[in-house]
Design an enzyme around this catalytic site. Structure first.
Site, PDB file in Angstrom:
ATOM      1  N   ARG A 134       0.427  -0.531   0.014  1.00 34.44           N
ATOM      2  CA  ARG A 134       0.020   0.132   0.024  1.00 34.44           C
ATOM      3  C   ARG A 134       0.830   1.409  -0.219  1.00 34.44           C
ATOM      4  O   ARG A 134       2.130   1.319   0.919  1.00 34.44           O
ATOM      5  CB  ARG A 134      -0.861  -0.269   0.780  1.00 34.44           C
ATOM      6  CG  ARG A 134      -1.856   1.699   1.292  1.00 34.44           C
ATOM      7  CD  ARG A 134      -2.872   1.512   0.566  1.00 34.44           C
ATOM      8  NE  ARG A 134      -4.111   2.238   0.549  1.00 34.44           N
ATOM      9  CZ  ARG A 134      -3.564   3.397   0.703  1.00 34.44           C
ATOM     10  NH1 ARG A 134      -3.223   3.534  -1.207  1.00 34.44           N
ATOM     11  NH2 ARG A 134      -5.310   4.302   0.801  1.00 34.44           N
ATOM     12  N   GLY A 205      -7.080  -0.358   6.826  1.00 35.97           N
ATOM     13  CA  GLY A 205      -7.968   0.712   6.373  1.00 35.97           C
ATOM     14  C   GLY A 205      -9.464  -0.161   5.735  1.00 35.97           C
ATOM     15  O   GLY A 205      -9.877  -0.951   6.560  1.00 35.97           O
ATOM     16  N   GLU A 229     -13.614 -22.109  25.814  1.00 36.27           N
ATOM     17  CA  GLU A 229     -12.911 -22.777  26.899  1.00 36.27           C
ATOM     18  C   GLU A 229     -12.624 -21.148  28.163  1.00 36.27           C
ATOM     19  O   GLU A 229     -11.554 -21.665  29.071  1.00 36.27           O
ATOM     20  CB  GLU A 229     -11.131 -23.091  26.903  1.00 36.27           C
ATOM     21  CG  GLU A 229     -11.912 -24.584  25.511  1.00 36.27           C
ATOM     22  CD  GLU A 229     -12.348 -25.807  25.789  1.00 36.27           C
ATOM     23  OE1 GLU A 229     -13.096 -25.528  26.795  1.00 36.27           O
ATOM     24  OE2 GLU A 229     -12.722 -25.943  25.129  1.00 36.27           O
ATOM     25  N   THR A 231     -13.787 -17.577  29.386  1.00 35.62           N
ATOM     26  CA  THR A 231     -13.331 -16.238  28.781  1.00 35.62           C
ATOM     27  C   THR A 231     -12.376 -15.472  29.330  1.00 35.62           C
ATOM     28  O   THR A 231     -12.331 -16.004  30.750  1.00 35.62           O
ATOM     29  CB  THR A 231     -15.206 -15.036  28.960  1.00 35.62           C
ATOM     30  OG1 THR A 231     -14.619 -15.207  30.389  1.00 35.62           O
ATOM     31  CG2 THR A 231     -15.597 -15.634  28.113  1.00 35.62           C
ATOM     32  N   SER A 232     -11.677 -14.330  28.912  1.00 31.64           N
ATOM     33  CA  SER A 232     -10.790 -13.530  30.075  1.00 31.64           C
ATOM     34  C   SER A 232     -11.305 -12.521  31.132  1.00 31.64           C
ATOM     35  O   SER A 232     -11.022 -13.567  32.224  1.00 31.64           O
ATOM     36  CB  SER A 232     -10.364 -11.861  29.062  1.00 31.64           C
ATOM     37  OG  SER A 232      -9.893 -12.820  28.057  1.00 31.64           O
ATOM     38  N   GLU A 233     -12.377 -12.626  31.291  1.00 31.97           N
ATOM     39  CA  GLU A 233     -12.918 -12.169  32.448  1.00 31.97           C
ATOM     40  C   GLU A 233     -12.708 -13.440  33.956  1.00 31.97           C
ATOM     41  O   GLU A 233     -12.078 -13.763  35.303  1.00 31.97           O
ATOM     42  CB  GLU A 233     -14.268 -12.304  32.850  1.00 31.97           C
ATOM     43  CG  GLU A 233     -14.534 -10.767  31.948  1.00 31.97           C
ATOM     44  CD  GLU A 233     -14.441 -11.057  30.308  1.00 31.97           C
ATOM     45  OE1 GLU A 233     -14.488  -9.443  30.565  1.00 31.97           O
ATOM     46  OE2 GLU A 233     -14.785 -11.709  29.896  1.00 31.97           O
TER      47      GLU A 233
END
Length: 250
Positions: A134, A205, A229, A231-233
């Site tokens: 680009r 973009g 499997e 969540t991040s929480e």
């Protein structure tokens, strides 16, 4: 898959498996993910979650009956875990056939981490190629410091994630406690992959919405693996318990 023994990759040879260690298994998952992430995810579910229960059978007759089919690829296994009242709250699962405990879910965390490494790397490579091709204001967009810094950050995150994955499988193969490390792998890899996939989209973009550039697919896959499997929480909660437990005992 059957030809290369990937269906029974982690099973002992005496049960018809390939008897690979966890490092080899993670490398195989990464190679699969390079070609087809859904196939790699299916393999992880089969190997890390579905295969362990019959392996724990005490009766050799049952082991032979089921594990040979598993190792040959005749049977594809999974773990019935997610249902409306349960999801991350595994104690609320209402349909239970075999109690396998947390250990095998932890092994799956490392497998998911290996998948995330490959998806992140693919997103980074796409972003790098696009940034070279680009042209803006007479030069490739990766010549602009803002974009070069983004690509540098992506490359560093990938290497850090990969090393964390390999540390987890190394600890597992040494029969050391790898529970908290595996949870960190799932958490860190998920967060890093989401960031990397998003940055790849930003670099593309307006072309980020065009299917032929693949980055939108990588972002969808990253989001899926961030959720499955655990969540991040949930990972943060698990890690914090271990961290504060160590603080209290030191």
């Amino acid at each position: 898959m059957k030809q290369f023994g990937l269906k029974g990759i982690s099973l002992p040879a005496e049960n018809g498996g390939s008897d690979f260690d966890t490092v080899d298994y993670s490398a195989a998952v990464m190679e699969l993910a390079k070609v087809d992430a859904p196939v790699a995810i299916t393999t992880v579910s089969h190997t890390s979650l579905g295969t362990p229960p019959p392996f724990l059978f005490r009766r050799e007759r049952l082991k032979k009956k089921y594990l040979l089919k598993v190792a040959s690829g005749e049977a594809l296994l999974a773990l019935g875990l997610t249902e409306p009242p349960a999801s991350s709250d595994k104690k609320s699962v209402e349909i239970v056939v075999i109690r396998i405990g947390q250990k095998y879910l932890i092994i799956s965390y490392i497998s998911i981490g290996a998948l995330l490494v490959i998806i992140a790397k693919a997103a980074y490579q796409k972003a790098m190629v696009y940034s070279k091709d680009r042209i803006a204001f007479g030069k490739p967009i990766n010549h602009f410091q803002s974009n070069s810094f983004i690509l540098t950050y992506m490359a560093t995150k990938i290497e850090a994630t990969k090393l964390l994955v390999y540390q987890g499988v190394w600890l597992k193969d040494r029969r050391e406690d790898f529970t908290n490390k595996a949870t960190m792998v799932k958490f860190y890899a998920s967060e890093a992959d989401m960031e990397i996939a998003w940055e790849a989209i930003q670099i593309h973009g307006s072309y980020r919405h065009v299917n032929e550039y693949d980055v939108e697919r990588f972002f969808r896959e990253a989001k899926t693996l961030e959720i499955v499997e655990g969540t991040s929480e949930i990972q943060r909660l698990t890690i914090s318990r271990e961290v504060f437990k160590d603080k209290m005992t030191s």
